[in-house]
Design a protein around this motif. Sequence first.
Motif, PDB file in Angstrom:
ATOM      1  N   ILE A 145      47.592  -4.990  29.716  1.00 44.34           N
ATOM      2  CA  ILE A 145      47.431  -3.569  29.379  1.00 44.34           C
ATOM      3  C   ILE A 145      48.625  -2.734  29.809  1.00 44.34           C
ATOM      4  CG2 ILE A 145      46.075  -1.489  29.903  1.00 44.34           C
ATOM      5  CD1 ILE A 145      43.599  -3.366  29.992  1.00 44.34           C
ATOM      6  N   ASN A 146      49.137  -2.980  31.009  1.00 39.56           N
ATOM      7  CA  ASN A 146      50.147  -2.098  31.585  1.00 39.56           C
ATOM      8  C   ASN A 146      51.594  -2.551  31.413  1.00 39.56           C
ATOM      9  OD1 ASN A 146      48.428  -0.005  32.857  1.00 39.56           O
ATOM     10  ND2 ASN A 146      47.606  -1.793  33.895  1.00 39.56           N
ATOM     11  N   ILE A 147      51.812  -3.811  31.152  1.00 38.62           N
ATOM     12  CA  ILE A 147      53.188  -4.290  31.061  1.00 38.62           C
ATOM     13  C   ILE A 147      53.478  -4.971  29.716  1.00 38.62           C
ATOM     14  CG2 ILE A 147      54.899  -5.864  32.062  1.00 38.62           C
ATOM     15  CD1 ILE A 147      53.547  -5.302  34.792  1.00 38.62           C
ATOM     16  N   ILE A 148      52.689  -5.970  29.369  1.00 38.40           N
ATOM     17  CA  ILE A 148      53.000  -6.768  28.178  1.00 38.40           C
ATOM     18  C   ILE A 148      52.786  -5.976  26.891  1.00 38.40           C
ATOM     19  CG2 ILE A 148      52.380  -8.842  26.876  1.00 38.40           C
ATOM     20  CD1 ILE A 148      51.756 -10.142  29.646  1.00 38.40           C
ATOM     21  N   ASP A 149      51.586  -5.361  26.721  1.00 30.58           N
ATOM     22  CA  ASP A 149      51.325  -4.612  25.483  1.00 30.58           C
ATOM     23  C   ASP A 149      52.328  -3.482  25.247  1.00 30.58           C
ATOM     24  OD1 ASP A 149      49.399  -6.050  24.193  1.00 30.58           O
ATOM     25  OD2 ASP A 149      47.718  -4.804  24.824  1.00 30.58           O
ATOM     26  N   PRO A 150      52.633  -2.642  26.244  1.00 35.00           N
ATOM     27  CA  PRO A 150      53.632  -1.597  25.980  1.00 35.00           C
ATOM     28  C   PRO A 150      54.998  -2.164  25.564  1.00 35.00           C
ATOM     29  CG  PRO A 150      52.420  -1.071  27.970  1.00 35.00           C
ATOM     30  CD  PRO A 150      52.010  -2.451  27.562  1.00 35.00           C
ATOM     31  N   LYS A 151      55.396  -3.268  26.188  1.00 32.55           N
ATOM     32  CA  LYS A 151      56.673  -3.896  25.827  1.00 32.55           C
ATOM     33  C   LYS A 151      56.630  -4.405  24.386  1.00 32.55           C
ATOM     34  CE  LYS A 151      59.748  -7.662  26.972  1.00 32.55           C
ATOM     35  NZ  LYS A 151      59.949  -8.906  27.639  1.00 32.55           N
ATOM     36  N   LEU A 152      55.544  -5.069  24.009  1.00 29.97           N
ATOM     37  CA  LEU A 152      55.421  -5.604  22.657  1.00 29.97           C
ATOM     38  C   LEU A 152      55.225  -4.491  21.629  1.00 29.97           C
ATOM     39  CD1 LEU A 152      53.254  -8.794  23.304  1.00 29.97           C
ATOM     40  CD2 LEU A 152      55.719  -8.652  22.923  1.00 29.97           C
ATOM     41  N   ASP A 153      54.536  -3.410  22.014  1.00 25.63           N
ATOM     42  CA  ASP A 153      54.387  -2.260  21.111  1.00 25.63           C
ATOM     43  C   ASP A 153      55.748  -1.652  20.782  1.00 25.63           C
ATOM     44  OD1 ASP A 153      51.635  -2.486  20.994  1.00 25.63           O
ATOM     45  OD2 ASP A 153      51.228  -0.843  22.388  1.00 25.63           O
ATOM     46  N   GLU A 154      56.603  -1.586  21.780  1.00 26.30           N
ATOM     47  CA  GLU A 154      57.945  -1.035  21.566  1.00 26.30           C
ATOM     48  C   GLU A 154      58.787  -1.970  20.691  1.00 26.30           C
ATOM     49  OE1 GLU A 154      61.827   0.015  24.260  1.00 26.30           O
ATOM     50  OE2 GLU A 154      59.852   0.401  25.134  1.00 26.30           O
ATOM     51  N   LYS A 155      58.662  -3.254  20.930  1.00 29.31           N
ATOM     52  CA  LYS A 155      59.449  -4.235  20.184  1.00 29.31           C
ATOM     53  C   LYS A 155      58.940  -4.410  18.749  1.00 29.31           C
ATOM     54  CE  LYS A 155      61.373  -8.853  20.769  1.00 29.31           C
ATOM     55  NZ  LYS A 155      61.451 -10.003  21.664  1.00 29.31           N
ATOM     56  N   TYR A 156      57.620  -4.307  18.564  1.00 34.11           N
ATOM     57  CA  TYR A 156      56.999  -4.489  17.241  1.00 34.11           C
ATOM     58  C   TYR A 156      56.162  -3.254  16.898  1.00 34.11           C
ATOM     59  CZ  TYR A 156      58.253  -9.273  18.466  1.00 34.11           C
ATOM     60  OH  TYR A 156      58.941 -10.390  18.858  1.00 34.11           O
ATOM     61  N   PRO A 157      56.804  -2.140  16.548  1.00 36.50           N
ATOM     62  CA  PRO A 157      56.097  -0.863  16.377  1.00 36.50           C
ATOM     63  C   PRO A 157      55.052  -0.842  15.253  1.00 36.50           C
ATOM     64  CG  PRO A 157      58.358  -0.683  15.596  1.00 36.50           C
ATOM     65  CD  PRO A 157      58.234  -2.006  16.269  1.00 36.50           C
ATOM     66  N   LEU A 158      55.195  -1.680  14.255  1.00 44.09           N
ATOM     67  CA  LEU A 158      54.225  -1.676  13.159  1.00 44.09           C
ATOM     68  C   LEU A 158      52.879  -2.232  13.589  1.00 44.09           C
ATOM     69  CD1 LEU A 158      56.455  -2.878  10.180  1.00 44.09           C
ATOM     70  CD2 LEU A 158      55.978  -0.549  10.939  1.00 44.09           C
ATOM     71  N   THR A 159      52.830  -2.886  14.739  1.00 45.39           N
ATOM     72  CA  THR A 159      51.593  -3.526  15.193  1.00 45.39           C
ATOM     73  C   THR A 159      50.809  -2.677  16.191  1.00 45.39           C
ATOM     74  OG1 THR A 159      52.653  -4.669  17.057  1.00 45.39           O
ATOM     75  CG2 THR A 159      52.689  -5.793  14.926  1.00 45.39           C
ATOM     76  N   ILE A 160      51.320  -1.521  16.551  1.00 46.33           N
ATOM     77  CA  ILE A 160      50.723  -0.721  17.624  1.00 46.33           C
ATOM     78  C   ILE A 160      49.230  -0.488  17.437  1.00 46.33           C
ATOM     79  CG2 ILE A 160      50.665   1.598  18.648  1.00 46.33           C
ATOM     80  CD1 ILE A 160      53.720   1.628  18.427  1.00 46.33           C
ATOM     81  N   ASN A 161      48.802  -0.097  16.262  1.00 45.40           N
ATOM     82  CA  ASN A 161      47.401   0.263  16.045  1.00 45.40           C
ATOM     83  C   ASN A 161      46.532  -0.881  15.551  1.00 45.40           C
ATOM     84  OD1 ASN A 161      47.653   3.022  16.769  1.00 45.40           O
ATOM     85  ND2 ASN A 161      48.664   3.397  14.824  1.00 45.40           N
ATOM     86  N   LYS A 162      47.066  -2.079  15.495  1.00 48.86           N
ATOM     87  CA  LYS A 162      46.282  -3.209  15.024  1.00 48.86           C
ATOM     88  C   LYS A 162      45.358  -3.684  16.149  1.00 48.86           C
ATOM     89  CE  LYS A 162      46.849  -5.025  11.486  1.00 48.86           C
ATOM     90  NZ  LYS A 162      46.120  -4.821  10.250  1.00 48.86           N
ATOM     91  N   ILE A 163      44.075  -3.762  15.862  1.00 48.07           N
ATOM     92  CA  ILE A 163      43.092  -4.175  16.866  1.00 48.07           C
ATOM     93  C   ILE A 163      43.322  -5.621  17.296  1.00 48.07           C
ATOM     94  CG2 ILE A 163      40.625  -4.605  17.238  1.00 48.07           C
ATOM     95  CD1 ILE A 163      40.113  -2.204  15.367  1.00 48.07           C
ATOM     96  N   ASP A 164      43.675  -6.468  16.363  1.00 46.66           N
ATOM     97  CA  ASP A 164      43.834  -7.899  16.659  1.00 46.66           C
ATOM     98  C   ASP A 164      45.290  -8.291  16.928  1.00 46.66           C
ATOM     99  OD1 ASP A 164      44.749  -7.502  14.077  1.00 46.66           O
ATOM    100  OD2 ASP A 164      43.842  -9.322  13.285  1.00 46.66           O
TER     101      ASP A 164
END
Length: 169
Positions: A145-164
């Motif tokens: 929640i605090n480290i991996i997801d924010p890093k991946l959200d920044e790297k792959y911005p089109l996936t930010i709102n995808k539930i899966d």
Amino acid sequence: MINNQIKKLRIEKGLSQEQLAEKANISVRTVQRLEAGNDGSIATLNLIANALGVKVSELFNEETSSQQQAKIQSANSQLQYQLHERRKEFKTYSQFYSACYVTLMIICALLLNIVDDNDNLSLLIGGSWVIALAIMRPLKRWLIINIIDPKLDEKYPLTINKIDKDKTE
């Protein structure tokens, strides 16, 4: 000018322009421009579609031009590519964490066998093992929640709102 369904979909979802902009991580002005019929980038269309919980193709009327069809196909391709890469990277993080966890448990087990003669030390190591078992799962969730997801959200911005988005393949 393009004819799109963004405003209609936004209203159906009960969202204001501001809420949609926040959910899609874009500016309110961009939402206004798109709703007015201005063209948007592939990335922006993906972000809007994800925020509305629809496919990019659902943002447009069925009688879209071949140019818009090509843009929709490109948007879908980019989203699928980013999802694939994100899931692959997430799986790598997950496997690394699991390897660290197993290594820690093996070290504790080996230490228990080595210090069998000292009851106090055995109790301490055994207690550490139980504590590690209790902490590791919540720690993994916190890291995601605090480290991996924010890093991946920044790297792959089109996936930010995808539930899966973190589903491993």
